[in-house]
Scaffold this active site. Structure first.
Site, PDB file in Angstrom:
ATOM      1  CB  SER A  94      26.924 -18.172 -27.994  1.00 51.36           C
ATOM      2  OG  SER A  94      25.900 -17.700 -28.829  1.00 51.36           O
ATOM      3  CG  ASP A 217      23.393  -4.692 -22.076  1.00 48.42           C
ATOM      4  OD1 ASP A 217      22.801  -5.164 -23.063  1.00 48.42           O
ATOM      5  OD2 ASP A 217      23.651  -3.484 -21.955  1.00 48.42           O
ATOM      6  CG  HIS A 246      26.216 -13.120 -26.426  1.00 43.86           C
ATOM      7  ND1 HIS A 246      25.366 -14.005 -25.790  1.00 43.86           N
ATOM      8  CD2 HIS A 246      26.643 -13.769 -27.559  1.00 43.86           C
ATOM      9  CE1 HIS A 246      25.277 -15.121 -26.505  1.00 43.86           C
ATOM     10  NE2 HIS A 246      26.046 -15.002 -27.573  1.00 43.86           N
TER      11      HIS A 246
END
Length: 271
Positions: A94, A217, A246
């Protein structure tokens, strides 16, 4: 508890597991190095796994200055130099991917031999013509307002969206506890800075082998964001995880660890 003290006297918390080629895991915004706990027992058999809490996160000092991606990258540089680490693999999840890219932009790859990018597009903001950013301006304002006024529901929703399937209550509890270690002033500052970051124009400068790991997803990013990276980073391999959103390293740890080991074995074998 092990800390390293930066030149500005900020203390960064870190842990090392195992020995060998160092892998530095760099966490996402609001998070901490604890999110990589499912990697250490497996990967440390052959590699030196390092978790580092960025300034203002986790167990590191909650200083109120320096909360920009570029400063976090400079902190990483100072950490690597102080620890005398070389031939490092940078693994960024991230926002941590932004830190990896910024590090390579600032310092090149003289001591970096590979990069691992985990579920992050080249920019989080929905610039005109850019379809891979989760935040528009209204969304960013809403998030920053929630952090300052009523953070708990926002953080709980944020955690749920990081997973394809809802995590167990005990999992949610420890993740929420990690997030709540960070003062709201720091959270909103770095959230704004990282959302405005844009690395689309510098991806071609990444001249080390790169592994791109994306969950299928698409609560945060679609695999198309990974395909964009693969098309623009010269030596990149894209792997997708069908049961993940994530956090493939938490949602499918066995598959993630196996993928990372295969990539690293190939890179180290060629170096």
């Amino acid at each position: 508890m092990p800390y390293i003290i930066l030149e500005d006297q900020t203390r960064l918390y870190y842990e090392t597991h195992g020995s060998g080629t160092p892998i530095l895991f760099i966490h996402g915004v609001l998070m901490s190095g604890q999110f990589f706990h499912k990697q250490f027992s497996v990967l440390s058999a052959n590699y030196q796994c390092i978790r580092l809490d960025l300034r203002g996160h986790g167990e590191s000092d909650k200083v109120l200055h320096g909360h920009t991606i570029s400063q976090y990258a400079r902190d990483i540089r100072e950490f690597l130099n102080a620890m005398e680490l070389d031939h490092v693999v940078l693994a960024g999840w991230s926002m941590g991917a932004f830190v990896v890219w910024d590090y390579l932009n600032q310092f090149g790859n003289d001591n970096i031999q590979a990069a691992v990018i985990i579920d992050q597009s080249a920019s989080d903001y929905q610039w005109e013509g850019w379809e891979h950013g989760p935040f528009d301006f209204d969304g960013l304002k809403t998030a920053m307002h929630a952090i300052q006024t009523d953070p708990l529901p926002f953080y709980e929703s944020f955690i749920q969206n990081m997973f394809a399937e809802p995590p167990a209550e005990t999992e949610t509890e420890w993740m929420l506890a990690e997030i709540l270690k960070q003062p709201a002033a720091i959270s909103s500052t770095i959230l704004f800075n990282q959302t405005a970051a844009d690395y689309r124009g510098t991806l071609q400068n990444i001249n080390v082998p790169a592994l791109l790991c994306f969950g299928e997803d698409k609560k945060f990013f679609s695999t198309a964001a990974g395909e964009h990276l693969r098309s623009n980073i010269p030596n990149a391999t894209l792997v997708t995880f069908p049961k993940s959103s994530h956090c493939p390293f938490l949602e499918e740890p066995d598959a993630f660890n196996s993928t990372l080991l295969s990539f690293l074995d190939g890179v180290i074998g060629k170096s």
